[in-house]
Design a protein around this motif. Structure first.
Motif, PDB file in Angstrom:
ATOM      1  N   MET A  17      -2.281 -19.380   4.071  1.00 22.38           N
ATOM      2  CA  MET A  17      -1.447 -18.186   4.152  1.00 22.38           C
ATOM      3  C   MET A  17       0.023 -18.531   4.350  1.00 22.38           C
ATOM      4  O   MET A  17       0.898 -17.749   4.004  1.00 22.38           O
ATOM      5  N   LYS A  24       7.232 -16.223   6.015  1.00 22.07           N
ATOM      6  CA  LYS A  24       6.381 -15.028   5.997  1.00 22.07           C
ATOM      7  C   LYS A  24       4.940 -15.326   6.379  1.00 22.07           C
ATOM      8  O   LYS A  24       4.143 -14.418   6.583  1.00 22.07           O
ATOM      9  N   GLY A  25       4.592 -16.621   6.473  1.00 19.46           N
ATOM     10  CA  GLY A  25       3.207 -16.998   6.710  1.00 19.46           C
ATOM     11  C   GLY A  25       2.628 -16.423   7.985  1.00 19.46           C
ATOM     12  O   GLY A  25       1.498 -15.923   8.005  1.00 19.46           O
ATOM     13  N   GLU A  28       1.679 -12.749   7.587  1.00 15.51           N
ATOM     14  CA  GLU A  28       0.455 -12.582   6.809  1.00 15.51           C
ATOM     15  C   GLU A  28      -0.765 -12.888   7.674  1.00 15.51           C
ATOM     16  O   GLU A  28      -1.763 -12.165   7.643  1.00 15.51           O
ATOM     17  N   ARG A  29      -0.670 -13.940   8.462  1.00 14.91           N
ATOM     18  CA  ARG A  29      -1.780 -14.296   9.351  1.00 14.91           C
ATOM     19  C   ARG A  29      -1.990 -13.208  10.409  1.00 14.91           C
ATOM     20  O   ARG A  29      -3.126 -12.872  10.757  1.00 14.91           O
ATOM     21  N   THR A  31      -1.364  -9.980  10.278  1.00  9.13           N
ATOM     22  CA  THR A  31      -2.022  -8.808   9.684  1.00  9.13           C
ATOM     23  C   THR A  31      -3.492  -9.092   9.427  1.00  9.13           C
ATOM     24  O   THR A  31      -4.364  -8.243   9.673  1.00  9.13           O
ATOM     25  N   PHE A  32      -3.788 -10.306   8.951  1.00 12.65           N
ATOM     26  CA  PHE A  32      -5.174 -10.703   8.692  1.00 12.65           C
ATOM     27  C   PHE A  32      -5.996 -10.694   9.985  1.00 12.65           C
ATOM     28  O   PHE A  32      -7.102 -10.126  10.035  1.00 12.65           O
ATOM     29  N   THR A 132       3.269 -15.183  17.587  1.00 17.23           N
ATOM     30  CA  THR A 132       3.840 -15.679  16.328  1.00 17.23           C
ATOM     31  C   THR A 132       5.153 -16.438  16.527  1.00 17.23           C
ATOM     32  O   THR A 132       5.845 -16.728  15.555  1.00 17.23           O
TER      33      THR A 132
END
Length: 369
Positions: A17, A24-25, A28-29, A31-32, A132
């Motif tokens: 991701m 942005k990784g 994305e993680r 949200t996942f 994050t």
């Protein structure tokens, strides 16, 4: 699909991701993982700013603040340092029972293991936390503490890589910026100026003397950034040095600051001293009843012995204000973190799933108090 295949696959997904867009990784993680925990039936809450978001997934009685409290709080971070160069393996590549990729060891593999452990314990009381910005500001961990959702925890487990050894403490961190000022002039007439770099050289000599004096005091000092001058034929009017200091308890950031200032004052040159970051050393006694039982279980299941302290900083430094026993326990070799060809052993990921599941069940089914 068995546990081995699932934790391997989930770790690879999390690594990939962020492989194409590091900036942005982590989003994305996030949200996942948010959706993943919601699908498991957790009460998922997002905190912090859009720049430093964090998640808390509350399971079982933790959702309502019931009699069993929060059980254990398992903490991970979804950000990584940039991929960088020098790799011989592709991101997410699986070779010889190892998952390669930035963050595989630090600490996306640990996050994957936590999520699978949660699947095994859906009726139990516990909390999963994911941040994050552990690699930078740790603002997400601060925002989680302020919510009060972690106050019912019996034990805090941070899943940073420890080779699955229970670590009961970590060194503190103090980052300082030293600035010297001068006056520009042509290098052919240095008497017309005032050389800021020359001043800094004197100060750095004092820091080297301080470093030697602290040997044996469990303090590590390094001058890792120096910037000064604009051109070889111009007397520099500014010089900046940034200093990394790691220390063990009972040393404190305040004590370290005083030691540095006292030493620099001996130089007899003007300077400015600025605190960039200060994190306390963290220590939980290995004899604490909960920690001792965890150490016993880990040793019985894996043969691993406890470690009193890790040399790096974790978000324990932000969770310490909860006044709860804390340990660092996660899959992966910490010496591989931030390096090319970072990897995590799949066998350790499997062991981590089993250990986290045991911890959740052990503490989540106990009554509070």
């Amino acid at each position: 699909m068995g546990v081995r295949d699932r934790v391997e696959q989930l770790t690879r997904e999390l690594v990939l991701m962020g492989s194409s867009n590091h900036e942005k990784g982590f989003l994305e993680r996030l949200t996942f993982v948010e959706s993943y925990m919601a699908d498991l039936g957790a009460s998922v809450r997002r905190f912090g700013s859009s720049e430093h978001p964090a998640l808390a997934g509350l399971f079982g009685d933790a959702k309502s603040g019931g009699d069993k409290g929060s059980g254990v709080v398992l903490c991970g971070h979804l950000d990584t340092v940039p991929v960088g160069g020098g790799w011989s393996r592709a991101q997410g590549e699986l070779v010889g029972g190892r998952v390669y990729g930035r963050g595989a060891c630090d600490m996306l593999g640990g996050c994957a293991a936590m999520l699978l452990a949660a699947e095994n314990s859906l009726e139990t009381s516990f909390v999963l936390c994911f941040t994050t910005d552990e690699e930078t500001k740790m603002v997400g961990a601060e925002s989680l503490v302020k919510t009060g959702l972690l106050s019912g925890a019996k034990l805090v487990v941070v899943g940073e890589p420890t080779n699955l050894c229970v670590c009961a403490g970590e060194r503190g961190v103090y980052h300082l910026r030293i600035t010297t000022r001068g006056r520009s002039a042509h290098a052919a007439t240095p008497e017309e100026g005032e050389n800021a770099v020359s001043k800094m050289v004197v100060l750095l000599g004092e820091l080297e003397a301080l470093k030697r004096g602290l040997e044996g005091e469990r303090v590590v000092l390094g001058v890792n950034v120096v910037r000064g001058g604009v051109k070889v034929n111009v007397i520099p009017d500014t010089c900046v040095a940034e200093v990394d200091i790691r220390f063990s308890a009972p040393n404190t950031p305040e004590k370290i600051f005083c030691l540095v200032r006292e030493r620099l004052d001996r130089a007899g040159v003007g300077y400015e001293l600025e605190t960039m970051q200060a994190l306390p050393a963290v220590s939980t006694s290995l004899e604490h009843p909960l920690v001792a039982k965890l150490v016993e279980h880990v040793h019985r299941e894996t043969g691993k012995s406890p470690v009193g302290e890790v040399p790096y900083a974790t978000e324990c430094a932000k969770y310490v204000c909860l006044n709860k026993p804390m340990v660092i326990l996660g899959p992966g070799n910490p010496k591989l973190a931030h390096k090319p060809d970072e990897y995590v052993e799949v066998s350790e990921l499997v062991d981590a799933v089993e250990l986290y599941t045991w911890i959740i069940e052990w503490l989540g089914n106990q009554d509070s108090g």
